[in-house]
Enzyme design. Structure first.
Site, mmCIF file in Angstrom:
data_model
loop_
_atom_site.group_PDB
_atom_site.id
_atom_site.type_symbol
_atom_site.label_atom_id
_atom_site.label_comp_id
_atom_site.label_asym_id
_atom_site.label_seq_id
_atom_site.Cartn_x
_atom_site.Cartn_y
_atom_site.Cartn_z
ATOM 1 N N SER A 46 0.783 -1.209 0.051
ATOM 2 C CA SER A 46 0.027 -0.034 -0.138
ATOM 3 C C SER A 46 0.926 1.112 -0.018
ATOM 4 O O SER A 46 2.164 1.100 0.202
ATOM 5 C CB SER A 46 -0.918 -0.019 1.302
ATOM 6 O OG SER A 46 -1.628 1.171 1.357
ATOM 7 N N TYR B 212 -2.706 -1.242 10.385
ATOM 8 C CA TYR B 212 -2.870 -1.673 8.698
ATOM 9 C C TYR B 212 -1.287 -1.008 8.322
ATOM 10 O O TYR B 212 -0.878 -1.873 7.558
ATOM 11 C CB TYR B 212 -3.858 -0.609 8.055
ATOM 12 C CG TYR B 212 -4.030 -1.028 6.742
ATOM 13 C CD1 TYR B 212 -4.716 -2.050 5.998
ATOM 14 C CD2 TYR B 212 -3.384 0.185 5.996
ATOM 15 C CE1 TYR B 212 -4.786 -2.221 4.697
ATOM 16 C CE2 TYR B 212 -3.595 -0.016 4.410
ATOM 17 C CZ TYR B 212 -4.256 -1.205 3.686
ATOM 18 O OH TYR B 212 -4.398 -1.175 2.568
HETATM 19 P P1 NAD Z 1 -11.726 -5.339 -0.766
HETATM 20 O O1 NAD Z 1 -12.110 -5.175 0.390
HETATM 21 O O2 NAD Z 1 -12.834 -5.158 -1.986
HETATM 22 O O3 NAD Z 1 -10.974 -6.896 -1.072
HETATM 23 C C1 NAD Z 1 -10.226 -7.365 -0.177
HETATM 24 C C2 NAD Z 1 -10.820 -8.858 -0.540
HETATM 25 O O4 NAD Z 1 -9.908 -9.915 0.488
HETATM 26 C C3 NAD Z 1 -11.982 -9.372 -0.257
HETATM 27 O O5 NAD Z 1 -12.451 -10.144 -1.396
HETATM 28 C C4 NAD Z 1 -11.919 -10.123 1.123
HETATM 29 O O6 NAD Z 1 -13.081 -11.221 1.171
HETATM 30 C C5 NAD Z 1 -10.677 -10.829 0.913
HETATM 31 N N1 NAD Z 1 -10.242 -11.231 2.338
HETATM 32 C C6 NAD Z 1 -10.303 -10.463 3.528
HETATM 33 N N2 NAD Z 1 -9.849 -11.331 4.383
HETATM 34 C C7 NAD Z 1 -9.425 -12.569 3.791
HETATM 35 C C8 NAD Z 1 -8.925 -13.590 4.532
HETATM 36 N N3 NAD Z 1 -8.633 -13.834 5.589
HETATM 37 N N4 NAD Z 1 -8.460 -14.732 3.483
HETATM 38 C C9 NAD Z 1 -9.040 -14.578 2.264
HETATM 39 N N5 NAD Z 1 -9.295 -13.409 1.548
HETATM 40 C C10 NAD Z 1 -9.623 -12.425 2.293
HETATM 41 O O7 NAD Z 1 -10.722 -4.487 -0.998
HETATM 42 P P2 NAD Z 1 -9.422 -3.954 -1.941
HETATM 43 O O8 NAD Z 1 -9.270 -2.567 -2.361
HETATM 44 O O9 NAD Z 1 -9.633 -4.813 -3.439
HETATM 45 O O10 NAD Z 1 -8.123 -4.642 -1.290
HETATM 46 C C11 NAD Z 1 -7.329 -5.385 -2.102
HETATM 47 C C12 NAD Z 1 -5.857 -5.350 -1.525
HETATM 48 O O11 NAD Z 1 -5.314 -3.835 -1.720
HETATM 49 C C13 NAD Z 1 -5.727 -5.396 0.055
HETATM 50 O O12 NAD Z 1 -4.529 -5.875 0.460
HETATM 51 C C14 NAD Z 1 -5.468 -3.957 0.530
HETATM 52 O O13 NAD Z 1 -5.027 -3.778 1.819
HETATM 53 C C15 NAD Z 1 -4.886 -3.561 -0.588
HETATM 54 N N6 NAD Z 1 -4.920 -1.638 -0.834
HETATM 55 C C16 NAD Z 1 -6.178 -1.187 -0.967
HETATM 56 C C17 NAD Z 1 -6.470 0.195 -1.275
HETATM 57 C C18 NAD Z 1 -7.416 0.771 -1.520
HETATM 58 O O14 NAD Z 1 -7.533 1.952 -1.483
HETATM 59 N N7 NAD Z 1 -8.704 -0.017 -1.860
HETATM 60 C C19 NAD Z 1 -5.157 0.810 -1.116
HETATM 61 C C20 NAD Z 1 -3.894 0.319 -0.837
HETATM 62 C C21 NAD Z 1 -3.856 -1.058 -0.800
#
Ligand code: NAD
Length: 269
Positions: free
Chosen positions: A148, A161
């Site tokens: 991130s 986080y």
């Molecule tokens: P999201 O919440 O839509 O997707 C996250 C996915 O991870 C979901 O499908 C959820 O069911 C799954 N998940 C959660 N816990 C789990 C577990 N224990 N085992 C397996 N699957 C699990 O969010 P996103 O934005 O698609 O996030 C994806 C990645 O990107 C994450 O690692 C997040 O930290 C990172 N990220 C997101 C952002 C943002 O702004 N959305 C920014 C930086 C980094």
């Protein structure tokens, strides 16, 4: 020719958000994708859609769903066994699953801090440890860890986080060093704000108006991000494809920021 023909790639947290777009793009580029998540019905529906998608090349791309809680060692072993039964090998991994909780550090309960570590950090470690030997046996491949922008800078009210995402970057660098001789490249995605349920939880609330919530989120990032908008999960998937395919063949151990310029610096005007 797809960019990922003949590859077999596990994407965690792939039932929605960035992982979903990575699964769709990878399959369209010829990969066999193992969609792994704890959201079983969403993951299964996605796999059906990918299978029926005209963008998936005949008999090449494809997908299967596995239930995988990334914090559970036994789930990883079962997922890898299922993937190998179906596709014969595993030669790629995207550690994408993650969770976010907002809290002041001094108010964060230990259980909450530990839960975030279990998913974001231990999940990533278990993924590397379980899948890397399979990738090595397959002759080499790639691991992409989702960190991130909070892996590269502080961010108030998401202490647990941010700590786990800094750790993911450390793991990425160490894994790249230790696995290079086994022909495995390991890199990290560092997204800024991306339009998914994580930044806009109203997308998950059937009672909420998702467009109104999206408007508020869009307005926030219009002001915060130099490029004037939030990123899309497709834009993150495009970087994941670059780091998983041969276009990045001489790159390992690096963080890649995709954030519309947010981390570039401050502006006085
Ligand atoms: P999201 O919440 O839509 O997707 C996250 C996915 O991870 C979901 O499908 C959820 O069911 C799954 N998940 C959660 N816990 C789990 C577990 N224990 N085992 C397996 N699957 C699990 O969010 P996103 O934005 O698609 O996030 C994806 C990645 O990107 C994450 O690692 C997040 O930290 C990172 N990220 C997101 C952002 C943002 O702004 N959305 C920014 C930086 C980094």
């Amino acid at each position: 020719m797809g960019k990922l023909d003949d590859r077999v790639i596990i994407v965690t947290g792939a039932a929605r958000g960035q992982g979903e777009q990575e699964a769709r793009l990878f399959a369209a580029e010829g990969a066999k994708v193992v969609v792994a998540d704890v959201l079983d019905s969403q993951g299964e529906a996605l796999v059906e859609e990918i299978g029926a998608d005209a963008g998936v090349r005949d008999g090449k791309g494809g997908a299967l769903y596995v239930h995988l809680d990334v914090g559970r060692e036994e789930d990883w072993q079962a997922a890898v066994a299922t993937a190998k039964d179906a596709f014969g090998k595993v030669d790629g991994l995207v550690n994408n699953a993650g969770i976010l909780r907002f809290n002041e550090l001094l108010a964060t309960p230990l259980a909450e801090f530990q839960q975030i570590i279990q998913v974001n950090q231990i999940g990533c470690f278990l993924g590397i440890r379980t899948v890397a030997p399979e990738i090595a046996d397959a002759g080499g491949g790639t691991i992409v860890n989702t960190a991130s922008y909070a892996a590269l800078t502080g961010m108030a009210y998401v202490g647990a986080y941010a700590a786990t995402k800094h750790a993911v970057l450390g793991l990425t660098r160490v894994a790249a060093l230790e696995l290079a001789s086994r022909r495995i490249r390991v890199n990290a995605l560092c997204p800024g704000a991306v339009d998914t349920a994580m930044t806009n939880p109203a997308q998950l609330d059937p009672g909420a108006d998702p467009e109104a919530a999206r408007g508020a989120v869009a307005e926030l990032y219009r002001k915060l991000v130099p490029m004037g908008r939030i990123g899309t999960p497709q834009e993150i998937a495009a970087l994941a494809l670059f780091l998983t395919g041969e276009d990045s063949s001489y790159i390992t151990g690096q963080p890649f920021v995709v954030d519309g310029g947010w981390l570039a610096g401050v502006s006085v005007l």
